[in-house]
Design a protein around this motif. Sequence first.
Motif, PDB file in Angstrom:
ATOM      1  N   GLY B 121      16.086  -3.852 -12.435  1.00  0.00           N
ATOM      2  CA  GLY B 121      15.220  -2.902 -11.738  1.00  0.00           C
ATOM      3  C   GLY B 121      15.805  -2.420 -10.423  1.00  0.00           C
ATOM      4  O   GLY B 121      15.553  -1.288 -10.001  1.00  0.00           O
ATOM      5  N   GLN B 122      16.615  -3.249  -9.774  1.00  0.00           N
ATOM      6  CA  GLN B 122      17.240  -2.834  -8.518  1.00  0.00           C
ATOM      7  C   GLN B 122      18.244  -1.712  -8.755  1.00  0.00           C
ATOM      8  O   GLN B 122      18.306  -0.749  -7.999  1.00  0.00           O
ATOM      9  CB  GLN B 122      17.941  -4.032  -7.860  1.00  0.00           C
ATOM     10  CG  GLN B 122      16.971  -5.086  -7.342  1.00  0.00           C
ATOM     11  CD  GLN B 122      16.207  -4.599  -6.121  1.00  0.00           C
ATOM     12  OE1 GLN B 122      16.802  -4.166  -5.154  1.00  0.00           O
ATOM     13  NE2 GLN B 122      14.898  -4.639  -6.193  1.00  0.00           N
ATOM     14  N   GLU B 124      18.190   0.309 -11.373  1.00  0.00           N
ATOM     15  CA  GLU B 124      17.454   1.477 -11.864  1.00  0.00           C
ATOM     16  C   GLU B 124      16.766   2.200 -10.719  1.00  0.00           C
ATOM     17  O   GLU B 124      16.754   3.433 -10.670  1.00  0.00           O
ATOM     18  CB  GLU B 124      16.435   1.045 -12.919  1.00  0.00           C
ATOM     19  CG  GLU B 124      17.119   0.560 -14.195  1.00  0.00           C
ATOM     20  CD  GLU B 124      16.138   0.131 -15.269  1.00  0.00           C
ATOM     21  OE1 GLU B 124      14.922   0.049 -14.981  1.00  0.00           O
ATOM     22  OE2 GLU B 124      16.590  -0.118 -16.404  1.00  0.00           O
ATOM     23  N   ALA B 125      16.207   1.422  -9.774  1.00  0.00           N
ATOM     24  CA  ALA B 125      15.545   2.045  -8.627  1.00  0.00           C
ATOM     25  C   ALA B 125      16.557   2.870  -7.830  1.00  0.00           C
ATOM     26  O   ALA B 125      16.254   3.991  -7.418  1.00  0.00           O
ATOM     27  CB  ALA B 125      14.907   0.981  -7.738  1.00  0.00           C
ATOM     28  N   GLY B 126      17.755   2.332  -7.645  1.00  0.00           N
ATOM     29  CA  GLY B 126      18.795   3.085  -6.943  1.00  0.00           C
ATOM     30  C   GLY B 126      19.190   4.325  -7.720  1.00  0.00           C
ATOM     31  O   GLY B 126      19.348   5.410  -7.157  1.00  0.00           O
ATOM     32  N   ALA B 127      19.317   4.163  -9.032  1.00  0.00           N
ATOM     33  CA  ALA B 127      19.768   5.282  -9.868  1.00  0.00           C
ATOM     34  C   ALA B 127      18.777   6.443  -9.835  1.00  0.00           C
ATOM     35  O   ALA B 127      19.166   7.597  -9.668  1.00  0.00           O
ATOM     36  CB  ALA B 127      19.984   4.814 -11.306  1.00  0.00           C
ATOM     37  N   VAL B 128      17.472   6.135  -9.975  1.00  0.00           N
ATOM     38  CA  VAL B 128      16.507   7.247  -9.994  1.00  0.00           C
ATOM     39  C   VAL B 128      16.379   7.902  -8.621  1.00  0.00           C
ATOM     40  O   VAL B 128      15.867   9.010  -8.515  1.00  0.00           O
ATOM     41  CB  VAL B 128      15.100   6.823 -10.498  1.00  0.00           C
ATOM     42  CG1 VAL B 128      15.155   6.348 -11.927  1.00  0.00           C
ATOM     43  CG2 VAL B 128      14.484   5.775  -9.602  1.00  0.00           C
TER      44      VAL B 128
END
Lengths: 262, 221
Positions: B121-122, B124-128
């Motif tokens: 999730g870390q 993915e949060a950065g990616a979005v």
Amino acid sequence: MPILQVKQLEKKFGTLEVLQGIDFSLDQGESLAIIGSSGSGKTTLLRCLNFLERPDGGTITVNGQLIFDASDPSTQHESDIRKKRLHFGLVFQNFNLFPQYTALQNVVLAPKLIAKERSDFGADKKGILNGIEEKGRAILEQVGLSDKLNAYPHMLSGGQQQRVAIARALAMEPDILCFDEPTSALDPELTGEVLKVIRSLASRNTTMVIVTHEMDFARSVADRVIFMDEGAIVEQGHPEEVFGNPQKERTRQFLLRYSESN
Amino acid sequence: MTLQLPVIVERLSDSFLLNGKLFALTLIFSLPLGLIVAFGSMSRFRLISVPVRAFVWIIRGTPLMLQLIIIFLGPGLMNLPFYWPAGSTGRFVAATVAFIINYACYFSEIFRGGIQSIPSGQYEAGAVLGMTKAQIFFKVTLLQVIKRIMPPTGNEIITLVKDTSLARIISVKEIIMMAGEYTNRGLIWPLFATGIYFLVFVGILTLLLGYIERKLEYFKA
């Protein structure tokens, strides 16, 4: 012209067809709720929109611009995808805040990194960065956290963390803000504060796609509701139509099961 | 060879500087090298990950003492067009290289574990949020990784202090080898006294590592 148009979106995990040709569109300022049981593909759909999963088929068009076409590799370059993602914001079920940063730092981190790529950044570094901080404070105030600017995530309740996560997504000024079951990881008494924030965003005509299990909330906030089952859209329409007078048997069963469990 | 106390202490101290130098050089180079090895072993490309993992297996699977000997003597025995510089310098450089390679492999496994323990999730949060992979690594996950790997890394660092004495196998005149010269002449206490040097050094390091861990307690991950 709709702000978002999704056509024939398909996604497979191995042989499992998680999305089987999803078609829908979204108008500027509209809030769309997606409901359905676990495993129906709701979350995968959101993840495809945010390019966390790569669809196996179909197209995504934003503001009339084709940003993804599964049959056209030229729309799938890694470097472009980074930019295309910024059309969408995503609020996760588990918040996924960055634990080593304060609430405000969580909100301003990505905008600051993006600002550094601007050609005029060198001319007015201080001004640009201060502007971003100012805006970050304003957004956190908007979600009711002006007294928590310097709190680290572990000091915040789940509801407060999710509100920071919403602020973080808003700070990127996405065209479409997506929520992936934003209250599912929260204690029941904390869901209210998060739903209130989403409700206020809807009243400001924020374009939103909300995957949720909160039926009453979907009914009262969404302009339109999509019911998904087994990777396909079964029924969609105005919330009063879908909830009040569902046309499909599967929708009826789902809503019945839901009202029984409450 | 004089057996006066101040002379013995001075010579022991001087030779312990060599242990310290070996320790510092190993740390400076093996930490970043370990990160590179960690990325190599996590690579999606099997052409990279398989050889890197095999290399780590060989280094972790054989005694450091043996590696010291092979790295020091190997080039000459295999007629490679490459020799270590003559004299004590060459021995020290060879020892340093062997230590760096050995510790980089151990650190790489600690780093790999730390990096893989960060929830997806870390990323993915950065990616979005439109971050690049490098930005996500340096701005989001790195500090969380460092916090998680501090205890095992500290352990490894403390082991390194004592391992430096292994360099005597290729006649690097570190403190235990120096004390051994007195033992050979019938004086045993200098050998026992070397323990005090190690204890004090490790004591200081323990305080330093504890300080860093406390510094990283401001967040939970």
